[in-house]
Design a protein around this motif. Structure first.
Motif, mmCIF file in Angstrom:
data_model
loop_
_atom_site.group_PDB
_atom_site.id
_atom_site.type_symbol
_atom_site.label_atom_id
_atom_site.label_comp_id
_atom_site.label_asym_id
_atom_site.label_seq_id
_atom_site.Cartn_x
_atom_site.Cartn_y
_atom_site.Cartn_z
ATOM 1 N N ALA A 141 6.823 6.037 54.812
ATOM 2 C CA ALA A 141 5.795 6.283 53.790
ATOM 3 C C ALA A 141 5.039 7.574 54.088
ATOM 4 C CB ALA A 141 4.826 5.108 53.734
ATOM 5 N N ARG A 142 4.769 7.822 55.365
ATOM 6 C CA ARG A 142 4.046 9.043 55.731
ATOM 7 C C ARG A 142 4.901 10.287 55.482
ATOM 8 N NH1 ARG A 142 0.463 7.981 60.665
ATOM 9 N NH2 ARG A 142 -0.550 6.800 58.997
ATOM 10 N N ILE A 143 6.196 10.172 55.729
ATOM 11 C CA ILE A 143 7.102 11.294 55.449
ATOM 12 C C ILE A 143 7.108 11.597 53.954
ATOM 13 C CG2 ILE A 143 9.519 12.018 55.428
ATOM 14 C CD1 ILE A 143 8.216 12.195 58.171
ATOM 15 N N ALA A 144 7.140 10.539 53.133
ATOM 16 C CA ALA A 144 7.101 10.729 51.680
ATOM 17 C C ALA A 144 5.794 11.401 51.254
ATOM 18 C CB ALA A 144 7.262 9.391 50.970
ATOM 19 N N THR A 145 4.689 11.003 51.879
ATOM 20 C CA THR A 145 3.389 11.607 51.566
ATOM 21 C C THR A 145 3.361 13.082 51.947
ATOM 22 O OG1 THR A 145 2.287 9.479 51.918
ATOM 23 C CG2 THR A 145 0.910 11.454 51.972
ATOM 24 N N LEU A 146 3.889 13.394 53.134
ATOM 25 C CA LEU A 146 3.932 14.793 53.574
ATOM 26 C C LEU A 146 4.819 15.638 52.652
ATOM 27 C CD1 LEU A 146 4.178 14.306 57.454
ATOM 28 C CD2 LEU A 146 2.227 15.193 56.171
ATOM 29 N N GLY A 147 5.919 15.045 52.194
ATOM 30 C CA GLY A 147 6.785 15.748 51.253
ATOM 31 C C GLY A 147 6.072 16.044 49.942
ATOM 32 N N LEU A 148 5.297 15.075 49.458
ATOM 33 C CA LEU A 148 4.540 15.263 48.215
ATOM 34 C C LEU A 148 3.456 16.327 48.394
ATOM 35 C CD1 LEU A 148 3.983 14.367 45.314
ATOM 36 C CD2 LEU A 148 2.463 12.593 46.226
ATOM 37 N N VAL A 149 2.784 16.314 49.547
ATOM 38 C CA VAL A 149 1.763 17.331 49.831
ATOM 39 C C VAL A 149 2.396 18.726 49.870
ATOM 40 C CG1 VAL A 149 0.186 18.188 51.608
ATOM 41 C CG2 VAL A 149 0.208 15.759 51.045
ATOM 42 N N GLY A 150 3.578 18.821 50.480
ATOM 43 C CA GLY A 150 4.279 20.106 50.528
ATOM 44 C C GLY A 150 4.649 20.601 49.140
ATOM 45 N N LEU A 151 5.057 19.685 48.264
ATOM 46 C CA LEU A 151 5.410 20.063 46.894
ATOM 47 C C LEU A 151 4.184 20.538 46.116
ATOM 48 C CD1 LEU A 151 7.423 20.227 44.561
ATOM 49 C CD2 LEU A 151 6.979 17.794 44.103
ATOM 50 N N ILE A 152 3.079 19.798 46.245
ATOM 51 C CA ILE A 152 1.834 20.174 45.549
ATOM 52 C C ILE A 152 1.350 21.534 46.038
ATOM 53 C CG2 ILE A 152 -0.597 19.572 45.230
ATOM 54 C CD1 ILE A 152 0.280 16.618 45.347
ATOM 55 N N ARG A 153 1.404 21.756 47.356
ATOM 56 C CA ARG A 153 0.992 23.045 47.920
ATOM 57 C C ARG A 153 1.833 24.182 47.350
ATOM 58 N NH1 ARG A 153 2.240 25.483 53.882
ATOM 59 N NH2 ARG A 153 4.320 25.350 52.974
ATOM 60 N N ALA A 154 3.147 23.960 47.280
ATOM 61 C CA ALA A 154 4.046 24.994 46.767
ATOM 62 C C ALA A 154 3.740 25.321 45.305
ATOM 63 C CB ALA A 154 5.498 24.543 46.921
ATOM 64 N N VAL A 155 3.541 24.296 44.488
ATOM 65 C CA VAL A 155 3.266 24.506 43.068
ATOM 66 C C VAL A 155 1.957 25.273 42.885
ATOM 67 C CG1 VAL A 155 2.688 23.349 40.892
ATOM 68 C CG2 VAL A 155 4.599 22.524 42.275
ATOM 69 N N LEU A 156 0.914 24.879 43.623
ATOM 70 C CA LEU A 156 -0.395 25.516 43.472
ATOM 71 C C LEU A 156 -0.365 26.991 43.865
ATOM 72 C CD1 LEU A 156 -2.808 22.713 44.773
ATOM 73 C CD2 LEU A 156 -2.384 23.402 42.405
ATOM 74 N N PHE A 157 0.404 27.318 44.897
ATOM 75 C CA PHE A 157 0.458 28.716 45.345
ATOM 76 C C PHE A 157 1.385 29.570 44.480
ATOM 77 C CE2 PHE A 157 -1.420 27.249 49.382
ATOM 78 C CZ PHE A 157 -2.304 28.281 49.625
ATOM 79 N N VAL A 158 2.440 28.986 43.938
ATOM 80 C CA VAL A 158 3.434 29.769 43.193
ATOM 81 C C VAL A 158 3.072 29.913 41.716
ATOM 82 C CG1 VAL A 158 5.852 29.828 42.437
ATOM 83 C CG2 VAL A 158 5.289 29.212 44.793
ATOM 84 N N LEU A 159 2.405 28.917 41.151
ATOM 85 C CA LEU A 159 2.100 28.937 39.712
ATOM 86 C C LEU A 159 1.390 30.213 39.247
ATOM 87 C CD1 LEU A 159 2.382 27.341 37.109
ATOM 88 C CD2 LEU A 159 0.189 26.227 37.616
ATOM 89 N N PRO A 160 0.444 30.777 40.027
ATOM 90 C CA PRO A 160 -0.198 32.026 39.574
ATOM 91 C C PRO A 160 0.755 33.210 39.420
ATOM 92 C CG PRO A 160 -1.540 30.966 41.256
ATOM 93 C CD PRO A 160 -0.231 30.230 41.220
#
Length: 312
Positions: A141-160
């Motif tokens: 479950a923690r690995i899944a959470t870390l994966g989701l955090v990594g995805l959100i971080r990537a989207v937030l930084f790349v979207l601009p």
């Protein structure tokens, strides 16, 4: 160049030139490119299938390998299909929306790939430096959470990146000297002031990827310190062997990444086709090599694959 001139009806279209100067060799270039792409796709899908089917592999380490396989598939698929269309059929047109979409997915998956490598280094750190608490610190479950955090971080930084480019004016000849819509290559085609775009792209790459590399390096410094304290030579070698696959993956990714970035931004004396070939290799070689590395270096995964092959 007159063949690339865009009429007023084509103002929403870009032209991806491909690899300037090597147009006559496109068919020959496509052979190793397509071969590496197919091997990478098959290898990563094989890992995903075996890990999903085999209950004994439903562990944090193998879930991370699956995340790495997914990002590898995403990275190569963001680039290679369009590149092969250019090589095989001379289909160089790409819509403005398609160009920005490719850019977004390519850079998002790349940052996600970096986040997965960071998590894998943390996984190895906990496994070697704090093995008794491994099962409680790193759960599925923690690995899944870390994966989701990594995805959100990537989207937030790349979207601009595509958002800022959306407001930029582009010249009538929208010719991108590349095989895909890489951010800095598209920025160079703008007729407006691109200072903000260039600074944001450079700061994002330096801050995010720089932070990831520092965390990975720190993890391995701590791992090396812990390993050197092990008195048993056999135990020391076993501990190091658990890191070899991840280190090999890191070396293939980081070496090509830094060469591609540095030549793109600072290597003005290097021929354009060298820039572009190495940029493509960065998105092609690691996805092909990673499943091979983990298949060879990870005994449990290797045994499972061998068992299924023998059963067949």
């Amino acid at each position: 160049m007159t063949a690339f001139n865009l009429t007023s009806s084509d103002l929403s279209t870009f032209i991806l030139v491909g690899i300037p100067g090597l147009e006559t060799a496109y068919i020959w270039i496509s052979i190793p490119f397509s071969t590496c792409y197919i091997i990478g796709i098959l290898g990563n899908f094989t890992i995903l299938v075996f890990v999903c089917k085999e209950q004994t592999l439903h562990k944090p380490m193998y879930l991370l390998i699956c995340l790495l396989a997914l990002t590898d598939i995403g990275i190569s698929t963001s680039v290679m299909p369009k590149a092969l269309l250019i090589f095989w059929f001379n289909l160089k047109d790409i819509s403005r929306a398609g160009c920005f979409t490719q850019m977004f997915f390519l850079h998002t998956v790349s940052l996600m790939h970096s986040a997965v490598l960071v998590t894998m280094s943390f996984d190895r750190y906990v496994a070697i430096c704090n093995p008794l608490r491994y099962s409680t610190i790193l759960t599925n479950a923690r690995i899944a959470t870390l994966g989701l955090v990594g995805l959100i971080r990537a989207v937030l930084f790349v979207l601009p990146l595509p958002v800022l480019l959306h407001w930029q004016p582009f010249c009538s000849n929208r010719i991108i000297h590349h095989t895909y819509c890489e951010h800095i290559a598209v920025v160079k085609e703008s007729c407006g002031d691109t200072t903000v775009n260039r600074i944001y792209g450079l700061v994002t790459a330096s801050a995010v990827l720089g932070f990831d590399l520092i965390v990975i390096a720190l993890s391995y410094v701590l791992i090396l310190r812990a390993v050197l304290r092990i008195s048993s030579k056999k135990a020391c070698q076993k501990a190091l062997n658990t890191c070899t696959a991840h280190l090999c993956v890191m070396l293939t990714s980081v070496t090509l990444f830094f060469f591609s970035i540095l030549t793109q931004r600072f290597g003005q004396s290097i021929a354009p086709h060298v820039h572009i070939i190495f940029a493509n290799l960065f998105y092609l070689f690691p996805p092909m090599l990673n499943p091979i590395i983990y298949g060879v270096k990870t005994k449990e995964l290797r045994d499972i694959v061998g068992k299924y092959i023998c059963r067949r």
